[in-house]
Structure formats: structure tokens, C-alpha cells
Enzyme design. Structure first.
Site, PDB file in Angstrom:
ATOM      1  N   PRO A 143       0.815  -1.237   0.000  1.00  0.00           N
ATOM      2  CA  PRO A 143       0.000   0.000   0.000  1.00  0.00           C
ATOM      3  C   PRO A 143       0.838   1.271   0.000  1.00  0.00           C
ATOM      4  O   PRO A 143       0.436   2.279  -0.581  1.00  0.00           O
ATOM      5  CB  PRO A 143      -0.796  -0.116   1.305  1.00  0.00           C
ATOM      6  CG  PRO A 143      -0.808  -1.564   1.632  1.00  0.00           C
ATOM      7  CD  PRO A 143       0.485  -2.129   1.110  1.00  0.00           C
ATOM      8  N   GLN A 195       2.820   5.446  -6.234  1.00  0.00           N
ATOM      9  CA  GLN A 195       2.777   5.294  -7.691  1.00  0.00           C
ATOM     10  C   GLN A 195       1.470   5.861  -8.264  1.00  0.00           C
ATOM     11  O   GLN A 195       1.469   6.502  -9.310  1.00  0.00           O
ATOM     12  CB  GLN A 195       2.934   3.822  -8.048  1.00  0.00           C
ATOM     13  CG  GLN A 195       3.788   3.616  -9.277  1.00  0.00           C
ATOM     14  CD  GLN A 195       3.961   2.154  -9.630  1.00  0.00           C
ATOM     15  OE1 GLN A 195       3.665   1.273  -8.830  1.00  0.00           O
ATOM     16  NE2 GLN A 195       4.430   1.887 -10.822  1.00  0.00           N
ATOM     17  N   GLY A 235      -1.661  -4.229 -13.151  1.00  0.00           N
ATOM     18  CA  GLY A 235      -0.719  -3.112 -13.190  1.00  0.00           C
ATOM     19  C   GLY A 235      -1.264  -1.859 -12.532  1.00  0.00           C
ATOM     20  O   GLY A 235      -2.465  -1.593 -12.572  1.00  0.00           O
ATOM     21  N   GLY A 240       1.005   1.160 -12.617  1.00  0.00           N
ATOM     22  CA  GLY A 240       1.932   2.245 -12.952  1.00  0.00           C
ATOM     23  C   GLY A 240       1.341   3.308 -13.852  1.00  0.00           C
ATOM     24  O   GLY A 240       1.797   4.443 -13.854  1.00  0.00           O
ATOM     25  N   GLU A 241       0.353   2.938 -14.630  1.00  0.00           N
ATOM     26  CA  GLU A 241      -0.154   3.888 -15.622  1.00  0.00           C
ATOM     27  C   GLU A 241      -1.605   4.289 -15.403  1.00  0.00           C
ATOM     28  O   GLU A 241      -2.053   5.318 -15.903  1.00  0.00           O
ATOM     29  CB  GLU A 241       0.053   3.298 -17.021  1.00  0.00           C
ATOM     30  CG  GLU A 241       1.542   3.231 -17.323  1.00  0.00           C
ATOM     31  CD  GLU A 241       1.895   2.400 -18.535  1.00  0.00           C
ATOM     32  OE1 GLU A 241       2.125   2.992 -19.588  1.00  0.00           O
ATOM     33  OE2 GLU A 241       1.954   1.158 -18.417  1.00  0.00           O
TER      34      GLU A 241
END
Lengths: 770, 166
Positions: free
Chosen positions: A665, A671, A734, A736-737
């Protein structure tokens, strides 16, 4: 990106739709899902302390005896040839060792363009690198100067005189549209999708919106500059680089310089930010060639201007989104098409329509991207390529439709939530974006939003709230390999060539190895960032963590058999087979009789071995072809707009995410926030200014390209559903994006709510509000 | 004359063009100080000269002659500096590249605030400065972070400011 690929992917998908799910990877959910262990805890970054001490060694910080320094010279025209190049003054300047131009550069084939089918194809451009006198874009490398010090190289570079013979080149986005081409596929998806008769449905819809949206050129602007330190010893090459694709770069350099793969070592233990920009570009080839020519180790650290000149960013786009809806707000037509740049020598299709395909249910779809060729540095993948800007257009359009319908924008989205992939019909592996919307709205206080725009004021400030949804596909890369070693002293190490750019990759790898092996966190170490280790895939597509996790799972499944073999007949485990034991309590234990157990230490001591290692690769990622797998988000923004100056200040931002298991977390929250902040830059401040007459970037500096600064960043709230994905390793997808995805829409919609003014052209700078 | 860096004396470089940043990174291997733009736009190269924050990329090494330079390596020489510990505690970093500059800038900024120096967002220019979140954000805006660790950085700095005030 061929038609053949469309057929292969399409055939694989339809074949897999008949294969029972339990036969596929993730058919049996990962046993770690739902178990309480190190996964899910707030472990601190394992590299945090050396980073705050300034001891983490980045690529341009490796000391070497006899090191020399290089500087690049860039073209000042967009297209043509070098008519005269005089390097005499530079060559005789103090300290200069070498001037590299097309006249003396060795023959080097450019790396193959990035390809989904070949993990060693990592090129962002396949133009020749200093191989001839031709210029293809403004800023192209035309020479490099090598000297004993950086100051000497920088000065000598200014002494090189070049005359160009300029040729006609298209540098205008608008002009180039007429020559646009249509490529068959975008990454692994078909480009053109036509489902139902969308134009007809749109025309007959009682409610519709149909608008053009424009997004700007952007650059990644990692604070660490692109830099490498390269050293040849005979035919062996060592490169300390800052790269998102360690294994791919090693293979590409071996190929380019004609040496065996095992004679190239690329080291990149820390990357000072990447965001898609730290790939393979011309500078690595130039530096490695120059190091060989001077016979000394060489460092090339690009200036910030050089980064802009030769490392492409995110393409500008022009997008049309049209939505038709019935009286209840249910979508009857969803159309998304447009233009972005992809020169023939580049490889990034900026797939802004991909997210649209799975975002909402609709009776009909029409989706198509067109690519234009202009003479510019090839654009590339930048955090959530496609999705970051595609959702600006789509989520603005949904907001416009909600306004026309006089319906709450969250309610409109919930009404059109898909329960399976809206186009392919594939089942979602797990999808709780509706919960993300409801949780986010409740926490943000969405009910305080004024339905009528421009009605909330505080002095000179107009206040508004907006929201936007986001969707980013789950990707697991094939071929990730890891080596798992357990030692007699009770420690374990996981080794692979993975990349740590600040995501927390190394930290979550340690957490999962601890859980897989039943070891305390303190007993586990990780080795990454070295091409000599088993090859991990590149860091991209938000795929690295699950790709490595699948390989760790495979290694952990292999390890018990090795240990049982070593344990021998005098072990309490004697007679048990690999499938009958579990790894727990720092050793192996019988699954049915947990009292029958032995520690790794004891097994290895008896076998008189220091360590045992297994190497394994993850299963082929078939789950992503059978299931619709997406990380999703609901973003909320509150901001104020000055009536006097048009200035926008973002006061509150909340991201509500549905991304499977959150492995850590603490690092995950960071991120998510990081993506959201880059989204604020996209929405409000960032723009690479291309002079359309010359194709030259006019603001190649951090002073003139405005990334959000502390004062632009409010406190950001992030929450998540934390529902595991039963089809993925660790239940994770994911993260990251997805953080940048949906933010620009949320901001633009908040600006509309504050002012009643709809800005469809990013960035939303104050001049657009006056 | 010498430049005292983290308590050790060094000769200024012979080449007058050498910046303090390049002296630190290329000549002395003090690579904790980072480079992001070489034009004073990003703050990654922030170091302390006689306790005040300066951008070492815009400072010639010769200008530091006879002065005391403290880099990130010097700041944490006797165990972690409270700011370094707070950055870890609040996850005020991701890639770690802007981090040394952020920490050096914060160290000097805390002293500036304690000395009563106002900022653009200070309402009363004559009263003692209370470091609010907005004050910290404004005063740290010369240090860029691209990973987006801003919230953690501000939290870390505020926690140290509160400890010092107590």
C-alpha cells in the site's frame, strides 16, 4: 502491427474462448491470494536509505580510470543533407580526443523497431545513426565530440561548423492529415473496429455529443538525464545505462556491434525516472561506438536540450468522440477516431482508442486511428500512451452528454458500466469499477457538486468539481525468467534483470519471495538491474511486477522438488513428493501432516551444500487473451478558476482504483499519486512547443516546459477496492499507468463545472479561460 | 585557498569553467548531488554553502573558494539526518534522483523559515513564520520531482518542522 498479427491474435482468442479456464494460467487462483503475509503490508522501500543518503549509484556516476566525456551536436534543419561539415577547430581544441561524424562513424545497423513479437527489438527509431549525410528531423544527431573533460567536449562542440542543404519537409500536423495512413493493428489490438452501425445509431439517437478534442506534444522529463558510461575491453562491452529495457538493450547492442550476446553487460540498478522515455535511442549507439574508437571508457550524459532533441515524447493528437444515448442515458453509439503522429521510422502508435473499447457498454462502436508522418523526432510511449489522452477525449464527451441529459455524470457512467467486454464479449477476470465510482464519490463528497455550472463562487474564484474514468489493460509479458536461490544460512535471493525506476519493484519482489518461501522479509534479498541475470522483460505497459511474479511462482513451484531430492532418506520429509509439501516456517512441511517438516538450513546442512538454485520462467500469458483484464479508476477533482486571471488551482484530487491485489500500500499509493500528478501536468501545464515551420522544439528546457511543482500539487487521496484478480499472479494487475488515466478528463470537467466553459484543447492554460 | 566540502579541504579546479556541481560529481565522486538541467530549473543539484541553499550547477567551483559546502553525503555523515529519516517514513521519494536536492533544500528552508524569512504565500511579512502545508509547498517549488512524491516530501518536511518547533 500487421494483418497477419491480427489473424493470429484473433484466432488465439477465439480458440481460448473454448478452453476451460482452469486449464489456463490462473485457472487455479494463486494460493497466495487472500493469505495474510508480507504481501499487502507497508514494507519500506528496500533501497530507500541509500537513496536518501545519495549513495544509490546511477548510470553517470560510475567512476572509471581514463574516463572521457562526449557531447552531441544536433541538426538545425528538419530534412536535407549536410553540405559542409568543418570539424578542424573542434579537433584541435584543448583536450579533444575525437570528433565523430558520418565520415568516420563505423558501420552500425540501427536497432530493429520495438515489436510485440521480438523482445530484443527495442529501437524507437530505425533511421541510420551517423551513417550518411542525410538529415531526417530537426535535432537529429549529426556529430559527437569526445574530450578528456566535459567542459572541453562541450566547448569543442560549439566549434563545429555545418552548412545544410535543406529539403522540403512536412512539419505541420494539419497539413499532413491528408496523407494519413491506417495501420492494421495497435499493439496487439485490431485498429479499425466497426460494431453495429454506429454513425446511423448516432444520427437517430435522441441525445448525442460529437466533438473534436486536441492534446499536446509532451515529453517525459525524468529528472535524471539520459546517460551512459561505456567501456570496451577487447570485444567485451560493459554499459552502465539508465534504461527500462536492460535485457533488450544488451541484445540490441550485441547485434549492432557484432559481438556475442554474452560479451555485453548492461547494468542499470537504479533508473532516475523513465515513464517510457528511457529506452533505446541514438545516443547509446553513438557513445558505444565512440568508446570503441577512442579506446577509453566514455561517458555520454545528454544535456536536457539533447534529451528533447533526440528522445521523442508523446504525440499530439486530434480526436473525435461522438456518443449517442437513449432517453435513459444508455449509449447506443460510441465513436472514437482521430489522428496522431507516427513517422515511418518510428514505432509508437499512440493508441488513444484502446481504453474506449472496454470503458462502456454501447449498442454500436466505430473506432479508427489514423497516423500521420511529419519530420520530427519519433514519438514514443509515455506513461499510459494512448489511455492518458484518449480518456481526456472520452471522459470529456461523457461529461458533455451528462450535461445535455441533465444527469449526474457519475450516474451516467454507472448506467453504462459493462458486465463483460463490450465488443469481444470476453468475460472480465474481475471488474469492480462501479464500486470504485461509488466509493470514490462517497469519500470525495461528490454530492456537494453544483449541478449547474458556474454557480459556486468564493470571491474572485469560481469553484468546480469534475470526474473522469480510467481503464488500462492488464499485460503480462512472456518470457520473464528468474533465478531463486536458497542458502544454508537461511537466506534467499531472487535474481533477474528487472528494472527499478522508483515503482518499488525490488521491494515487492522481496515481499512475495518471503511469502512464497515462508521466510521473514529480512532473510530475502533481490538482485536486479543487470543483463547478466536471467532476463526479465522491460519495464513498460504496467507489466513488470506481474511478469516477474509469474516467474517467481514458477521458481517457487520448482524449488521443493530440488530440496526434497537433497533432503534424502534421513529427513522427516523422506518419501514425500513435491506436490505433498508446502514452503512455510523457513522450510518445507508436509501439507497433510504439518509436523513433518525441515528447515532449508537443515536440508542444506545435511546435504553439505551452501545453496540451491532454480531458474524458471512464467507460464505463457494466455489469461490476457481469454479474459478481459483491466485496471480501472474513478478520478475526482475539485478546483478553482480565477475570474480575474483565468488561473486554475487544483484544491483536491481523489483516485479510486480497482486494480486487483495491492501488493504494497505504501509504494502503490505513491505510484498512483505520481501518475495523477503527471495527469495534472497533462491537463494544465505541460506542452512541448513544436515550431510548425521548422519542426524544431522551441522549449527544450525544464524552465520552459512546465512540469507540476510542489505548489501545483494538492494533497491527493487514493483508495482502492483491493479485490484480487483470480486470473493473475498474486491477484494483481498493473498500477503504474492507471494513475494518469482519467485525470485530464476529471480536470477539464471540473473546469466546466466551475466556469461553464468547455475547453477541448489541452493543456487548459489560463488564456483559454479569459 | 581551498573549498571545504563536508569537512574536508579541496583545491579549486584548474579549469575556471568547472561548476561546483561538476567538481562534486566528476572530480570528487560526490555523486549524491544530482544533475537534471544545468540551468537552475530543477533543483536536483541543490547543496548548502555556509548553510544556505544554492544551485551548484549555477555556481562556479571557484565561487565556493574559502567557503563551507555541505552535500547530501555531509548532511547524513553522523547517521541519518532527521529529514532523511522523515523522507523514508513518509515515502517522500520514488526513483530517488531528485531526493538529495529536495533534502538539502528542505534543510536550508527550515532555517530560513525559523529566521522569519517570508515567502510569496506569507500573509503577514513581519510576524514569525509558521510552516503551513502551503508555505512548504511554495518554498519547495524550486525542486522538481517527476515521479510525483510531492505529498510525501511535504509531509516529511512538515514532520521535521514540527519536531524542531516543539
Amino acid at each position: 502491427m500487421s494483418r497477419v498479427q491480427n489473424v493470429i491474435v484473433g484466432t488465439a482468442r477465439s480458440a481460448l474462448s473454448w478452453v476451460p479456464a482452469q486449464w489456463l494460467p490462473g485457472g487455479t487462483p494463486d494460493p497466495l491470494i487472500g493469505r495474510h503475509g508480507e504481501i499487502g503490508r507497508q514494507a519500506s522501500r528496500i533501497d530507500g536509505e541509500i537513496k536518501v543518503r545519495g549513495e544509490a549509484r546511477f548510470a553517470a556516476e560510475v567512476a572509471m580510470d581514463g574516463l572521457c566525456y562526449a557531447t552531441l551536436v544536433h541538426s538545425t534543419i528538419a530534412r536535407g543533407r549536410i553540405a559542409r561539415l568543418d570539424s578542424t577547430a573542434a579537433e584541435t581544441a584543448p583536450g579533444v580526443l575525437l570528433v565523430v561524424t558520418h565520415r568516420n562513424m563505423p558501420k552500425v545497423a540501427s536497432p530493429s523497431l520495438v515489436s510485440m513479437s521480438d523482445p530484443t527489438a527495442v529501437g524507437n527509431s530505425d533511421l541510420p545513426i551517423l551513417q550518411d549525410d542525410r538529415v531526417h528531423y530537426n535535432g537529429q544527431v549529426v556529430a559527437a565530440v569526445v574530450a578528456a573533460t566535459q567542459e572541453q567536449a562541450d566547448h569543442a562542440a560549439t566549434l563545429i561548423a555545418i552548412d545544410y542543404e535543406a529539403a522540403q519537409a512536412e512539419t505541420r500536423f494539419g497539413q499532413a492529415k491528408s496523407g494519413a495512413r491506417i495501420i492494421p493493428s495497435l499493439l496487439i489490438e485490431r485498429n479499425h473496429l466497426s460494431f453495429g452501425k454506429a454513425e446511423r445509431e448516432l444520427a437517430r439517437a435522441p441525445h448525442r455529443v460529437d466533438n473534436l478534442y486536441r492534446t499536446q506534444w509532451q515529453n517525459h522529463n525524468a529528472i535524471e538525464l539520459h546517460a551512459l558510461t561505456a567501456a570496451w575491453v577487447g570485444d567485451r562491452l560493459t554499459v552502465h545505462d539508465t534504461t527500462q529495457m536492460i535485457a533488450g538493450e544488451a541484445a540490441a547492442l550485441a547485434k549492432a556491434f557484432g559481438i556475442p550476446r554474452d560479451q555485453v553487460q548492461v547494468l542499470s540498478p537504479f533508473v532516475g525516472g523513465g515513464f517510457g522515455g528511457k529506452g533505446m535511442w541514438d545516443h547509446q549507439i553513438v557513445a558505444v561506438a565512440a568508446a570503441r574508437m577512442v579506446g577509453r571508457p566514455l561517458r555520454l550524459q545528454l544535456s536536457r536540450e539533447s534529451v528533447y532533441r533526440i528522445v521523442g515524447g508523446r504525440s499530439a493528437t486530434e480526436q473525435r468522440v461522438a456518443i449517442g444515448a437513449d432517453a435513459d442515458g444508455c449509449f447506443t453509439a460510441l465513436l472514437h477516431d482521430g489522428w496522431s503522429v507516427m513517422p515511418p521510422y518510428g514505432a509508437c502508435p499512440e493508441a488513444y482508442t484502446l481504453g474506449t473499447r472496454s470503458a462502456y457498454r454501447a449498442k454500436s462502436f466505430e473506432i479508427l486511428q489514423r497516423h500521420i508522418d511529419i519530420a520530427v523526432v519519433p514519438n514514443t510511449f509515455m506513461r499510459a500512451p494512448g489511455e492518458a489522452i484518449g480518456t481526456f477525449a472520452l471522459e470529456s464527451a461523457v461529461d458533455e452528454l451528462a450535461h445535455n441529459l441533465a444527469m449526474d455524470p457519475v450516474e451516467l457512467r454507472l448506467r453504462n458500466m459493462p458486465d463483460k467486454h463490450p465488443i469481444t464479449g470476453a468475460p472480465f477476470s474481475q471488474h469492480a469499477q462501479d464500486q470504485a465510482w461509488r466509493d470514490g464519490a462517497a469519500r470525495f463528497g461528490w454530492e456537494q457538486r453544483a449541478a449547474k455550472p458556474g454557480t459556486r463562487r468564493e470571491g474572485e474564484w469560481r469553484i468546480g468539481m469534475g470526474c473522469g474514468g480510467g481503464s488500462f489493460p492488464y499485460v503480462r509479458m512472456p518470457g520473464a525468467a528468474v533465478r531463486l536461490t536458497v542458502r544454508r544460512d537461511g537466506t534467499a535471493t531472487l535474481a533477474c534483470s528487472g528494472q527499478e525506476m522508483g515503482m518499488g519493484t525490488a521491494t515487492v519482489v522481496v515481499q512475495q519471495v518471503a511469502d512464497r518461501l515462508g521466510l521473514p522479509l529480512s532473510a530475502v534479498t533481490v538482485e536486479i538491474g543487470d543483463s547478466a541475470l536471467p532476463a526479465a522483460p522491460m519495464a513498460g505497459g504496467s507489466s513488470q511486477t506481474v511478469s516477474i511474479a509469474a516467474a517467481v511462482l514458477a521458481a517457487a513451484e520448482k524449488l521443493p522438488a530440488e530440496l526434497l531430492r537433497l533432503a534424502g532418506n534421513s529427513s522427516p520429509l523422506s518419501g514425500l513428493r513435491a506436490g505433498e509439501v508446502r514452503m512455510e516456517g523457513e522450510g518445507l512441511a508436509s501439507a497433510s501432516e504439518p509436523a513433518r517438516r525441515e528447515t532449508f538450513r537443515a536440508i542444506l546442512s545435511r546435504a553439505n551444500l551452501e545453496e540451491v538454485s532454480v531458474t524458471a520462467s512464467g507460464t505463457p500469458p494466455l489469461e490476457m487473451l481469454k479474459f478481459a483484464m483491466h485496471s480501472t479508476a474513478a478520478m475526482f477533482c475539485e478546483l478553482r478558476v480565477s475570474d480575474v486571471t483565468g488561473e486554475i488551482r487544483v484544491d483536491r484530487l481523489l483516485g479510486s482504483f480497482d486494480c486487483g491485489t495491492i501488493l504494497n500500500p505504501r509504494t502503490a499509493a505513491s505510484q498512483f499519486r505520481g501518475g495523477m500528478i503527471m495527469g495534472l501536468g497533462l491537463a494544465l501545464t505541460e506542452e512541448t512547443l513544436l515550431d510548425e515551420r521548422s519542426g524544431r522544439i522551441m522549449n527544450p528546457t525544464l524552465a520552459d516546459y512546465h512540469v507540476p511543482v510542489h505548489m501545483d500539487v494538492p494533497q491527493i487521496d487514493v483508495i482502492w477496492t483491493d479485490i484480487p484478480d483470480p486470473r493473475s499472479p498474486l491477484g494483481a494487475r498493473g498500477i503504474g499507468e492507471i494513475g494518469i488515466t482519467g485525470i485530464a478528463g476529471a480536470v477539464a470537467n471540473a473546469v466546466f463545472n466551475a466556469t461553464g466553459k468547455r475547453v477541448r484543447d489541452l493543456p487548459i492554460t489560463l488564456d483559454k479561460l479569459l | 585557498m581551498t573549498i571545504r566540502i563536508n569537512g574536508t579541504d579541496y583545491d579549486p579546479p584548474e579549469d575556471a569553467r568547472v561548476s561546483l556541481l561538476d567538481l562534486l560529481r566528476d572530480r570528487l565522486q560526490l555523486t549524491g548531488t544530482k544533475v537534471g538541467c544545468n540551468q537552475g530549473a530543477c533543483g536536483a543539484c541543490t547543496v548548502l554553502i555556509d548553510g544556505r541553499r544554492v544551485l551548484s550547477c549555477l555556481t562556479l567551483a571557484a565561487q565556493a573558494d574559502g567557503r563551507k559546502v555541505t552535500t547530501i553525503e555531509g548532511l547524513g555523515a553522523d547517521g541519518l539526518h532527521p529529514l532523511q529519516a522523515a523522507f523514508l517514513e513518509h515515502d517522500g521519494l520514488q526513483c530517488g534522483y531528485c531526493t538529495p536536492g529536495q533534502i538539502c533544500a528542505a534543510a536550508a528552508m527550515l532555517v530560513e523559515a525559523e529566521a522569519g524569512m517570508p515567502s510569496y504565500v506569507t500573509a503577514d511579512l513581519t510576524a514569525p513564520v509558521t510552516l503551513s502545508r502551503d508555505e512548504v509547498r511554495e518554498r519547495m517549488s524550486g525542486n522538481l520531482c517527476r515521479c510525483g512524491a510531492h505529498n510525501g516530501i511535504v509531509d516529511a518536511i512538515l514532520s521535521v518542522a514540527q519536531e524542531r518547533a516543539a
